[in-house]
Design a protein around this motif. Structure first.
Motif, PDB file in Angstrom:
ATOM      1  N   THR A   1       0.851  -1.193   0.000  1.00 41.48           N
ATOM      2  CA  THR A   1       0.000   0.000   0.000  1.00 41.48           C
ATOM      3  C   THR A   1       0.880   1.234   0.000  1.00 41.48           C
ATOM      4  O   THR A   1       0.644   2.176  -0.749  1.00 41.48           O
ATOM      5  CB  THR A   1      -0.894   0.051   1.248  1.00 41.48           C
ATOM      6  OG1 THR A   1      -1.547  -1.183   1.415  1.00 41.48           O
ATOM      7  CG2 THR A   1      -1.920   1.152   1.126  1.00 41.48           C
ATOM      8  N   ILE A   2       1.913   1.220   0.841  1.00 37.96           N
ATOM      9  CA  ILE A   2       2.804   2.374   0.910  1.00 37.96           C
ATOM     10  C   ILE A   2       3.584   2.528  -0.379  1.00 37.96           C
ATOM     11  O   ILE A   2       3.681   3.614  -0.953  1.00 37.96           O
ATOM     12  CB  ILE A   2       3.766   2.233   2.104  1.00 37.96           C
ATOM     13  CG1 ILE A   2       2.980   2.154   3.408  1.00 37.96           C
ATOM     14  CG2 ILE A   2       4.744   3.382   2.136  1.00 37.96           C
ATOM     15  CD1 ILE A   2       3.833   1.869   4.612  1.00 37.96           C
TER      16      ILE A   2
ATOM     17  N   GLU B   1       1.404   3.900  -3.188  1.00 38.26           N
ATOM     18  CA  GLU B   1       0.631   5.115  -2.945  1.00 38.26           C
ATOM     19  C   GLU B   1       0.770   6.035  -4.140  1.00 38.26           C
ATOM     20  O   GLU B   1       1.883   6.354  -4.547  1.00 38.26           O
ATOM     21  CB  GLU B   1       1.172   5.850  -1.711  1.00 38.26           C
ATOM     22  CG  GLU B   1       0.623   5.367  -0.408  1.00 38.26           C
ATOM     23  CD  GLU B   1      -0.755   5.930  -0.131  1.00 38.26           C
ATOM     24  OE1 GLU B   1      -1.195   6.777  -0.922  1.00 38.26           O
ATOM     25  OE2 GLU B   1      -1.377   5.506   0.843  1.00 38.26           O
TER      26      GLU B   1
ATOM     27  N   SER C   1       0.279   9.222  -4.554  1.00 35.75           N
ATOM     28  CA  SER C   1       0.866  10.551  -4.388  1.00 35.75           C
ATOM     29  C   SER C   1       2.207  10.536  -3.685  1.00 35.75           C
ATOM     30  O   SER C   1       3.050  11.377  -3.941  1.00 35.75           O
ATOM     31  CB  SER C   1      -0.085  11.435  -3.582  1.00 35.75           C
ATOM     32  OG  SER C   1      -1.414  11.188  -3.946  1.00 35.75           O
TER      33      SER C   1
ATOM     34  N   GLY D   1       4.079   7.465  -2.820  1.00 39.41           N
ATOM     35  CA  GLY D   1       4.783   6.191  -2.780  1.00 39.41           C
ATOM     36  C   GLY D   1       6.027   6.185  -3.639  1.00 39.41           C
ATOM     37  O   GLY D   1       6.115   6.893  -4.638  1.00 39.41           O
TER      38      GLY D   1
ATOM     39  N   ARG E   1      -5.823   2.847  -6.708  1.00 40.81           N
ATOM     40  CA  ARG E   1      -6.872   3.845  -6.524  1.00 40.81           C
ATOM     41  C   ARG E   1      -7.645   4.111  -7.802  1.00 40.81           C
ATOM     42  O   ARG E   1      -8.357   5.104  -7.893  1.00 40.81           O
ATOM     43  CB  ARG E   1      -6.282   5.155  -5.988  1.00 40.81           C
ATOM     44  CG  ARG E   1      -5.469   4.991  -4.724  1.00 40.81           C
ATOM     45  CD  ARG E   1      -6.259   4.338  -3.612  1.00 40.81           C
ATOM     46  NE  ARG E   1      -5.404   4.095  -2.442  1.00 40.81           N
ATOM     47  CZ  ARG E   1      -5.566   3.104  -1.588  1.00 40.81           C
ATOM     48  NH1 ARG E   1      -6.528   2.241  -1.758  1.00 40.81           N
ATOM     49  NH2 ARG E   1      -4.750   2.976  -0.550  1.00 40.81           N
TER      50      ARG E   1
ATOM     51  N   THR F   1      -7.609  -2.098  -0.549  1.00 42.63           N
ATOM     52  CA  THR F   1      -8.614  -1.434  -1.373  1.00 42.63           C
ATOM     53  C   THR F   1     -10.006  -1.388  -0.751  1.00 42.63           C
ATOM     54  O   THR F   1     -10.863  -0.671  -1.223  1.00 42.63           O
ATOM     55  CB  THR F   1      -8.753  -2.159  -2.724  1.00 42.63           C
ATOM     56  OG1 THR F   1      -9.129  -3.514  -2.459  1.00 42.63           O
ATOM     57  CG2 THR F   1      -7.460  -2.129  -3.495  1.00 42.63           C
TER      58      THR F   1
ATOM     59  N   GLN G   1      -4.851   8.597  -0.701  1.00 41.56           N
ATOM     60  CA  GLN G   1      -4.017   8.326   0.454  1.00 41.56           C
ATOM     61  C   GLN G   1      -4.942   8.071   1.641  1.00 41.56           C
ATOM     62  O   GLN G   1      -5.420   9.003   2.272  1.00 41.56           O
ATOM     63  CB  GLN G   1      -3.096   9.533   0.685  1.00 41.56           C
ATOM     64  CG  GLN G   1      -1.785   9.196   1.310  1.00 41.56           C
ATOM     65  CD  GLN G   1      -1.997   8.606   2.665  1.00 41.56           C
ATOM     66  OE1 GLN G   1      -1.953   7.390   2.859  1.00 41.56           O
ATOM     67  NE2 GLN G   1      -2.273   9.464   3.624  1.00 41.56           N
TER      68      GLN G   1
ATOM     69  N   ASP H   1      -4.424   5.797   4.390  1.00 42.77           N
ATOM     70  CA  ASP H   1      -3.886   5.378   5.678  1.00 42.77           C
ATOM     71  C   ASP H   1      -3.829   6.583   6.611  1.00 42.77           C
ATOM     72  O   ASP H   1      -3.146   7.560   6.328  1.00 42.77           O
ATOM     73  CB  ASP H   1      -2.477   4.813   5.470  1.00 42.77           C
ATOM     74  CG  ASP H   1      -1.901   4.225   6.749  1.00 42.77           C
ATOM     75  OD1 ASP H   1      -2.217   4.721   7.840  1.00 42.77           O
ATOM     76  OD2 ASP H   1      -1.121   3.278   6.654  1.00 42.77           O
TER      77      ASP H   1
ATOM     78  N   ILE I   1      -0.291   8.209   7.729  1.00 42.00           N
ATOM     79  CA  ILE I   1       0.707   8.783   6.830  1.00 42.00           C
ATOM     80  C   ILE I   1       0.619  10.301   6.708  1.00 42.00           C
ATOM     81  O   ILE I   1       1.664  10.960   6.648  1.00 42.00           O
ATOM     82  CB  ILE I   1       0.647   8.076   5.458  1.00 42.00           C
ATOM     83  CG1 ILE I   1       1.117   6.636   5.640  1.00 42.00           C
ATOM     84  CG2 ILE I   1       1.489   8.805   4.438  1.00 42.00           C
ATOM     85  CD1 ILE I   1       1.322   5.875   4.374  1.00 42.00           C
TER      86      ILE I   1
ATOM     87  N   THR J   1     -11.627   9.187  -5.104  1.00 42.48           N
ATOM     88  CA  THR J   1     -10.952   8.797  -6.331  1.00 42.48           C
ATOM     89  C   THR J   1     -11.798   9.106  -7.566  1.00 42.48           C
ATOM     90  O   THR J   1     -11.512   8.622  -8.645  1.00 42.48           O
ATOM     91  CB  THR J   1     -10.577   7.306  -6.325  1.00 42.48           C
ATOM     92  OG1 THR J   1     -11.713   6.538  -5.942  1.00 42.48           O
ATOM     93  CG2 THR J   1      -9.453   7.052  -5.362  1.00 42.48           C
TER      94      THR J   1
END
Lengths: 281, 292, 422
Positions: free
Chosen positions: B123-124, B127, B129, B131, B149, B234, C250, C252, C255, C399
């Motif tokens: 997920t990280i 990402e 935006s 990642g 996404r 997701t 984003q 999470d 973060i 999204t």
């Protein structure tokens, strides 16, 4: 058609290049995890979006996450998970191999039905059986004991299936010869079949080890007191709403990964070509 | 191999411990769950028999059918894809030349990461935006991708992440099978003039029939039961594009607090896996009968 | 043949012996009572001191505390409660779940054992189900806006004031965010901490006068998909898709705080607890605090919610659980808890007793919000269903999905799930 030496070298080089490329894809995320475990907490995400060499190579190193990890419940979790995994592998392999042997070697009434049942056991979502399973374990008074973590997972339909598939590949003549020599079926199983199945046993051991090492939801439900905490739960506890201990998460994750590699490395030597006994030996 | 006819108490003893364990800890609860698909519960926890109502509700629910489509599509792609990758890896690391043991170990490493942790890490990494993967794409001058996404990319990304983790796992089984093929057979075929691809088709694959059958059935079951990434990464989205049946079953139980529905969906999953597994086993048995 | 039989029996007896050895030992009459507690998986140094304090005060009661990670706690509690037995004795309860657990018979009536007048208004409201106090409030929550002073200086933008009387509007926030966003440098003007959760985002629609759920708690259609929420979330969507001042996709919640700490986000609406994270992990960060914005044509609304705990009505240790309740509602314990994890207190006396601690910009804002603008999430037995379905809609909206369609779809499914409570 034997390849010419030049062709061999090119093919060999291509092979190594391919292996290296695959290794890069498979390993980079894990490398990132390891690297995040040894860099200061504030820097873990600094180089995430702006990718540079610093993303993969930390400038400042620190062992504080590991120090904190050692002071947390992680060491306890590791020892619990090791106990649970090893016991499961030792007893589970015997139990499941014996069953796989029976399905491969014998003919008996209800064989197809029983085998269908065995296959059925790994096709049902665990979440759908967790409540009756919990009630059962509670009735047995096994909640918050090692029994709850080990016993329900000893018999493993997938592992029985695995053994059955591989045992089917052993030629009938071997058994016939042994029976002629007067060996009991148990002796045949232990002294003949098992030694021929090195890679299969290693594979089954790894399957069961990983199954227990990765266990998360069941331990939470059935045995989540601090004395019985397992590795995955200890790792997950680094994330709370509004407070994530990223350094702790990556440090414990890295430790869990490295420890899980040990059985693989130990069992590597079983992944060699087995010499198939031919009838006249 | 043709099995031996023996007095039934012999196989009984070999089977007893495993069958006892499976009966008590798996089949029993599974039976309860299957029956549970025909029940509902009152608020106070009393179980009421509702017959086919849960199934009728599912049949009338468009999101259920959407979930069936997504699940079938997912499995149609991922099962052959993963097995081909695993077979490719196994062939790559088969010959024990120098340093190959290192590669074998490297390929196993993703297997040691639990699926939940895999989900968190990827997920990280993916990402859109913030990642590193998109960071890398940007650094290379390429267009950053939405990955998980976007409706269009999420399922494919899921397949790739699961294959990242699973390829090494299935490689082990196939490797064990490949190693059981005597070298003499390959050499004989080579002497007869068969090329590498020929040898693969005529010698290797037929002898890999049983390991492949295992890997296919096991992988099918595991992929149909896949749930963690769809939940963690997701949450079934975007717009239901990763709403796998297993995710729906979990949500029905723990978010919608509708246990009858959850058990009905689980039963549907079980039936689908069962049918496909039977077909897969038939496929391999038929192949065996063809080659004698 | 005899060899196999002996082996088989041997294995059976081994298993039986193992089961006996590994299983529980019978309780002795003189041993202290053990209470089984399911607690949230907060860090050990925030949980253990409370439990140790209690055990010291009550030597005849031992606490077996399971600390479950946040992402699994509701599911784990569900499985245990579904089994409908005496375990656990005490369990953590997110405040809006009071109605859900209560409707299903999982909460002991605490009304005779709690002095309602000691608690803050909002905390008590969330603890009440069908006129009875069904859960014990433990720590409240509030959101504020954090901003990066250095980034504001660099961009030449005047930062938002801490005075609630001069609270920024969302429109003003957007204006500033656009000046503070720099895609090339990976800088974002604004971010939500929990960008997909109803907890943080319902106030947007409520600020425009929207009502999240019908009064009786059973109908979402016409409410969550009403014009106020559609307008609010359309505006929110444009933060990601049009104006691009927030990082899209984003989800999470941990973060954005990291990004704020690293100077990648200029303004962040987040829980007050993030102060501790920022101070510990990013000590050199120069940040300020302002109240959460509101829509110009609406009114300020802030989210709140609390952690409660509840007692299992089927417990076999009734008097011990009541002792736990009594002790965990003392000022001493709430003071200790506040020091360990500074959630806004639910006991009115703590606010008065620790005046010095609360004399900061942030706490003044928090106090004002709790008394004036805070709106808890809707009270309904179907809260779990409601929250998860709205959450999915919010994710899809971020999204780029059609706002009205996403909300209406969620509302229809919510209404369908609510049937079982009518």
């Amino acid at each position: 058609m034997i390849a010419s030496p030049a062709r061999r070298i090119v093919l060999g080089a291509l092979r190594y290049a391919a292996m290296a490329a695959v290794a890069a894809v498979l390993l980079l995320p894990i490398w990132w995890t390891f690297v995040s475990a040894i860099r200061p907490g504030g820097e873990i995400f600094r180089y995430a979006a702006d990718v540079g060499w610093r993303t993969l190579v930390p400038e400042r190193l620190t062992l504080e996450h590991f120090r904190t990890m050692l002071a947390s419940d992680m060491p306890r979790a590791i020892s619990n998970s090791i106990v649970v995994s090893v016991v499961t592998v030792v007893f589970g392999t015997m139990v499941n191999a014996a069953a796989g042997f029976a399905f491969a070697v014998f003919e008996f009434p209800l064989k197809r039905t029983l085998f269908a049942f065995v296959l059925l056991t790994f096709m049902m979502p665990f979440e759908s059986i967790v409540i009756p399973l919990y009630t059962l374990v509670r009735t047995l008074e096994w909640t918050n004991t090692y029994a709850a973590l080990i016993v329900p997972d000893l018999a493993n339909g997938l592992v029985v299936f695995l053994f059955r598939q591989f045992f089917l590949g052993i030629p009938r003549e071997i058994y016939e010869a042994a029976r002629v020599d007067g060996a009991s079926w148990w002796t045949i199983f232990l002294r003949l079949t098992m030694p021929l199945s090195g890679p299969t046993i290693a594979t089954a051991a790894l399957m069961q080890f990983i199954h227990q090492w990765d266990a998360f939801f069941w331990p939470l439900v059935a045995a989540s007191t601090p004395e019985l905490v397992v590795v995955q739960v200890a790792i997950a506890r680094n994330i709370t709403l509004e407070q994530a201990n990223w350094g702790g998460l990556f440090a414990s994750a890295s430790t869990a990964i490295l420890l899980a590699m040990i059985p693989f490395l130990l069992l590597q030597r079983y992944f060699i070509r087995t010499v198939t006994a031919s009838p006249d030996k | 191999m043709a099995p031996f006819r023996v007095p039934p108490w012999i196989p009984a003893l070999f089977l007893a411990p495993a069958l006892a364990g499976l009966l008590v800890f798996r089949l029993g609860p599974i039976l309860i769950a299957l029956v549970g698909g025909f029940t509902g519960s009152t608020l106070r926890g009393e179980t009421v028999f509702v017959g086919m109502r849960n199934y009728a509700d599912l049949a009338a629910d468009p999101s259920f059918w959407s979930s069936v489509r997504v699940t079938l599509l997912f499995n149609l792609i991922i099962n052959p894809f993963q097995i081909c990758c695993a077979m490719g890896l196994a062939l790559l690391v088969l010959r024990p030349t120098r340093g190959v043991a290192l590669f074998r170990a490297a390929y196993l490493l993703p297997m040691t990461v639990s699926i939940a942790l895999t989900s968190v890490i990827w997920t990280i990494l993916l990402e859109p935006s913030v990642g590193p993967v998109n960071g890398m794409l940007k650094a290379l001058g390429l267009q950053p991708q939405p990955f998980f996404r976007s409706e269009g990319q999420s399922l494919v990304t899921l397949i790739l992440v699961c294959t990242w983790k699973g390829a090494g796992y299935w490689m082990i089984f196939l490797l064990a099978g490949l190693l059981a093929i005597p070298r003499e057979l390959h050499e004989a075929a080579a002497i007869d003039g068969a090329g590498a691809w020929q040898r693969f088709l005529r010698v290797t694959l037929p002898l890999m029939r049983r390991p492949l059958a295992f890997v296919l059935v096991a992988d099918t079951a595991i992929n149909f039961l896949l749930f963690a990434p769809a939940y963690i990464i997701t949450h079934g989205g975007p717009a239901g594009s990763t709403a796998l049946l297993m995710f729906e079953a979990y949500q029905a139980a723990f978010a919608l607090l509708n246990h009858g529905r959850s058990l009905a969906i689980s039963t549907v999953i079980l039936v689908i896996i069962g049918v496909i597994a039977v077909l897969e086993l038939r496929l391999f048995r038929a192949a065996h009968e063809r080659t004698g | 043949m005899a060899k196999i039989a002996r082996r088989g029996l041997g294995r059976l007896s081994l298993a039986a012996g193992a089961a006996a050895a590994l299983g529980g030992t019978p309780a002795r009459a003189q041993a202290p009572t053990t209470l089984k507690v399911i607690w949230m998986g907060w860090p050990d140094n925030q949980v253990n001191p409370l439990m140790e304090w209690f055990e010291k005060r009550n030597p005849s009661i031992k606490l077996a505390v399971e600390k479950i990670p946040f992402n699994q706690i509701f599911q784990t509690i569900e499985v245990r409660l579904q089994a409908r037995n005496a375990d656990p004795d005490i369990f953590i309860c997110d405040s809006p779940l009071t109605a859900s657990y209560g409707a299903r018979g999982h909460l002991m009536d605490l009304t005779p054992h709690l002095d309602a007048s000691r608690f803050a208004k909002s905390a008590l409201a969330a603890a009440t189900h069908e006129g009875k106090i069904a859960s014990a409030p433990f720590g409240s929550s509030m959101q504020v806006m954090f901003y990066n002073k250095a980034m504001f200086r660099e961009a030449g933008v005047a930062p938002p004031p801490a005075d609630v009387a001069q609270r920024w509007t969302w429109e003003k926030t957007l204006e500033a965010a656009r000046k503070l966003t720099d895609a090339a440098k990976g800088q974002w003007g604004y971010a939500f901490e929990q960008s997909e959760r109803p907890y943080q985002l319902l106030p947007l629609g409520q600020s425009l006068g929207g009502v999240a759920l019908s009064q009786d708690g059973f109908k979402a259609s016409g409410f969550i998909d009403g014009p106020a929420f559609v307008e609010a979330y359309t505006w929110m969507q444009r933060l990601y898709t049009d104006w691009k001042v927030s990082p899209q996709g984003q989800f999470d919640p941990n973060i954005p705080v990291e990004m704020f700490g690293n100077g990648k986000v200029a303004m962040l609406v987040a829980g007050t607890f993030s102060v501790a994270t920022l101070q510990q992990r990013f000590p050199s960060l120069d940040f300020g605090i302002a109240p959460m914005p509101y829509f110009e044509k609406g009114k300020p609304v802030t989210p709140t919610g609390a952690w409660h705990f509840a007692i299992n009505p089927r417990t076999r240790n009734q008097s011990q659980t009541l002792t736990f309740l009594r002790d965990f509602m003392t000022e001493e314990l709430h003071s200790l808890w506040f020091k360990l994890r500074p959630y806004p207190p639910v006991l009115k006396s703590i606010w008065d007793a620790e005046k010095a601690t609360f004399d900061t910009d942030m706490w003044r804002i928090v106090r004002h919000e709790l008394d004036n603008t805070a709106q808890p999430r809707p009270a309904t037995p179907g809260f779990r269903e409601y929250e998860d379905l709205v959450r999915v809609a919010l994710r899809d909206i971020q999204t780029g999905a059609d706002v009205k369609a996403a909300l209406s779809g969620a509302a229809q499914r919510i209404d369908r799930e609510m049937q079982k409570y009518r």
